[in-house]
Write a protein that holds these residues in place. Structure first.
Motif, PDB file in Angstrom:
ATOM      1  N   ASP A 132      16.624   6.732  -4.043  1.00  0.00           N
ATOM      2  CA  ASP A 132      15.876   7.873  -4.587  1.00  0.00           C
ATOM      3  C   ASP A 132      14.522   8.061  -3.896  1.00  0.00           C
ATOM      4  O   ASP A 132      13.877   9.096  -4.070  1.00  0.00           O
ATOM      5  CB  ASP A 132      15.660   7.706  -6.092  1.00  0.00           C
ATOM      6  N   PHE A 133      14.100   7.054  -3.106  1.00  0.00           N
ATOM      7  CA  PHE A 133      12.806   7.110  -2.411  1.00  0.00           C
ATOM      8  C   PHE A 133      13.006   7.199  -0.894  1.00  0.00           C
ATOM      9  O   PHE A 133      12.083   6.919  -0.127  1.00  0.00           O
ATOM     10  CB  PHE A 133      11.965   5.881  -2.757  1.00  0.00           C
ATOM     11  N   ARG A 134      14.200   7.610  -0.477  1.00  0.00           N
ATOM     12  CA  ARG A 134      14.549   7.575   0.944  1.00  0.00           C
ATOM     13  C   ARG A 134      13.648   8.452   1.801  1.00  0.00           C
ATOM     14  O   ARG A 134      13.429   8.150   2.977  1.00  0.00           O
ATOM     15  CB  ARG A 134      16.006   7.994   1.129  1.00  0.00           C
ATOM     16  N   ASP A 135      13.101   9.521   1.239  1.00  0.00           N
ATOM     17  CA  ASP A 135      12.250  10.423   2.013  1.00  0.00           C
ATOM     18  C   ASP A 135      10.759  10.187   1.766  1.00  0.00           C
ATOM     19  O   ASP A 135       9.920  10.945   2.274  1.00  0.00           O
ATOM     20  CB  ASP A 135      12.618  11.876   1.692  1.00  0.00           C
ATOM     21  N   SER A 136      10.443   9.140   1.002  1.00  0.00           N
ATOM     22  CA  SER A 136       9.033   8.776   0.782  1.00  0.00           C
ATOM     23  C   SER A 136       8.510   8.006   1.987  1.00  0.00           C
ATOM     24  O   SER A 136       9.276   7.470   2.796  1.00  0.00           O
ATOM     25  CB  SER A 136       8.900   7.915  -0.479  1.00  0.00           C
ATOM     26  N   TYR A 137       7.180   7.941   2.080  1.00  0.00           N
ATOM     27  CA  TYR A 137       6.538   7.178   3.157  1.00  0.00           C
ATOM     28  C   TYR A 137       6.006   5.863   2.590  1.00  0.00           C
ATOM     29  O   TYR A 137       5.752   5.756   1.374  1.00  0.00           O
ATOM     30  CB  TYR A 137       5.425   8.000   3.793  1.00  0.00           C
ATOM     31  N   PRO A 138       5.861   4.833   3.439  1.00  0.00           N
ATOM     32  CA  PRO A 138       5.442   3.521   2.941  1.00  0.00           C
ATOM     33  C   PRO A 138       4.201   3.559   2.054  1.00  0.00           C
ATOM     34  O   PRO A 138       4.123   2.836   1.056  1.00  0.00           O
ATOM     35  CB  PRO A 138       5.205   2.715   4.219  1.00  0.00           C
ATOM     36  N   GLY A 139       3.215   4.396   2.400  1.00  0.00           N
ATOM     37  CA  GLY A 139       1.989   4.469   1.613  1.00  0.00           C
ATOM     38  C   GLY A 139       2.198   5.000   0.210  1.00  0.00           C
ATOM     39  O   GLY A 139       1.315   4.865  -0.645  1.00  0.00           O
ATOM     40  N   GLU A 140       3.353   5.591  -0.051  1.00  0.00           N
ATOM     41  CA  GLU A 140       3.664   6.119  -1.372  1.00  0.00           C
ATOM     42  C   GLU A 140       4.416   5.117  -2.240  1.00  0.00           C
ATOM     43  O   GLU A 140       4.752   5.411  -3.387  1.00  0.00           O
ATOM     44  CB  GLU A 140       4.490   7.398  -1.240  1.00  0.00           C
ATOM     45  N   LEU A 141       4.701   3.932  -1.702  1.00  0.00           N
ATOM     46  CA  LEU A 141       5.487   2.924  -2.398  1.00  0.00           C
ATOM     47  C   LEU A 141       4.615   1.783  -2.889  1.00  0.00           C
ATOM     48  O   LEU A 141       3.571   1.484  -2.313  1.00  0.00           O
ATOM     49  CB  LEU A 141       6.563   2.351  -1.465  1.00  0.00           C
ATOM     50  N   SER A 142       5.073   1.094  -3.936  1.00  0.00           N
ATOM     51  CA  SER A 142       4.421  -0.135  -4.379  1.00  0.00           C
ATOM     52  C   SER A 142       4.710  -1.253  -3.383  1.00  0.00           C
ATOM     53  O   SER A 142       5.579  -1.131  -2.507  1.00  0.00           O
ATOM     54  CB  SER A 142       4.957  -0.534  -5.757  1.00  0.00           C
ATOM     55  N   GLY A 143       3.991  -2.372  -3.538  1.00  0.00           N
ATOM     56  CA  GLY A 143       4.206  -3.509  -2.638  1.00  0.00           C
ATOM     57  C   GLY A 143       5.626  -4.032  -2.698  1.00  0.00           C
ATOM     58  O   GLY A 143       6.238  -4.357  -1.668  1.00  0.00           O
ATOM     59  N   GLY A 144       6.184  -4.114  -3.915  1.00  0.00           N
ATOM     60  CA  GLY A 144       7.547  -4.605  -4.047  1.00  0.00           C
ATOM     61  C   GLY A 144       8.559  -3.668  -3.406  1.00  0.00           C
ATOM     62  O   GLY A 144       9.529  -4.117  -2.779  1.00  0.00           O
ATOM     63  N   MET A 145       8.328  -2.367  -3.534  1.00  0.00           N
ATOM     64  CA  MET A 145       9.233  -1.391  -2.914  1.00  0.00           C
ATOM     65  C   MET A 145       9.135  -1.451  -1.395  1.00  0.00           C
ATOM     66  O   MET A 145      10.142  -1.316  -0.683  1.00  0.00           O
ATOM     67  CB  MET A 145       8.919   0.005  -3.436  1.00  0.00           C
ATOM     68  N   GLN A 146       7.943  -1.666  -0.883  1.00  0.00           N
ATOM     69  CA  GLN A 146       7.792  -1.811   0.567  1.00  0.00           C
ATOM     70  C   GLN A 146       8.567  -3.027   1.073  1.00  0.00           C
ATOM     71  O   GLN A 146       9.211  -2.967   2.131  1.00  0.00           O
ATOM     72  CB  GLN A 146       6.307  -1.941   0.925  1.00  0.00           C
TER      73      GLN A 146
END
Length: 281
Positions: A132-146
């Protein structure tokens, strides 16, 4: 694929002379085995991982995969570090797909038709819960998601050996436990030979088939301890099990020097479950 480390030493030249970081390391990780390295800060665990990855040369000795020397990074090696190394200008999907665009991946036949690439990337993103976050950029993710994205990227080229350097060390306790559960799921599904550096004895015992304990600098192997818990039985609740706590106490005694003499340390080792020296079968 078997990872073999033989006679590896590492020294650095400085203003005060030469500093020895690693002392004659012999270590194997059999095909499909998960091996954790624990030891005091500065004992050379991360240095050894970088040498195993071909990112840094050993002073003496060498590293081989199924008998072939490791001369540099390759598609057969997947790398995950504590500080995520995602490209901030690429989306999550583009970051995960990136290794398939490299020449070394194409040489292994991993950069086939675009639809096959897309299917593999999608499968991994769904597996780590990031579709669901495939089009997000790393800066938009939490540390765990990164870190989930970094793990998917490390797996996309189907590596035969996974090298992980404190990958969950910067995460909060709850996210770290979630990542441990995810990694348990992944190693059950993909039996990849894994070398994992951690300061957390609980984490090492929960994830590993074997835990290798390092001494202080210069790092050397103090013990190689088989972990008796079957992979299918591992879950966070295992950390409360009496057998788990007993093995943890014994590892901590080695790690923090509670065994004050060589003879006393040998008595500790003789009591560890299925302990065997490095290089044993």
């Amino acid at each position: 694929m078997k990872l073999s480390i033989r006679g590896v030493t590492k020294s650095y030249a400085g203003r005060r002379g030469e500093t020895s970081a690693l002392s004659a390391i012999d270590l194997d990780a059999s095909e499909g085995e998960f091996v954790s390295l624990v030891g005091p800060s500065g004992c050379g665990k991360s240095t050894l991982l970088h040498i195993a990855a071909g990112l840094e040369p050993a002073t003496t000795g060498g590293v081989a995969l199924d008998g072939e020397p490791v001369l540099g990074p390759g598609a057969e090696l997947g790398l995950v570090f504590q500080q995520q190394t995602l490209f901030p200008w690429l989306s999550v999907r583009e970051n995960v797909r990136f290794p398939l665009t490299l020449a070394r991946s194409r040489a292994r036949g991993l950069a086939a038709a675009p639809d096959r690439q897309a299917a593999r990337v999608e499968g991994l993103l769904r597996l780590v819960g990031l579709w669901d976050f495939r089009d997000s950029y790393p800066g938009e993710l939490s540390g765990g998601m990164q870190q989930r994205a970094a793990l998917a990227r490390a797996l996309v080229a189907q590596p035969e050996v996974l090298l992980m350097d404190e990958p969950f060390g910067a995460l909060d306790a709850q996210t770290r436990e979630q990542m441990q559960e995810l990694l348990l799921h992944l190693i059950r599904r993909h039996r990849i030979t894994t070398l994992f550096v951690t300061h957390d004895v609980d984490e090492a015992l929960l994830l590993s088939d074997r835990v290798v304990v390092f001494s202080g600098r210069p790092g050397r192997v103090l013990a190689s301890v088989h972990v008796p818990f079957p992979r299918e039985a591992r879950a966070p609740e295992l950390k409360l099990d009496d057998a788990f706590l007993r093995l943890k106490r014994e590892l901590l005694a080695l790690l923090f020097g509670s065994a004050r003499s060589e003879a006393q340390r040998d008595r500790w080792l003789s009591g560890l479950t299925s302990t065997q020296p490095e290089g044993g079968s």
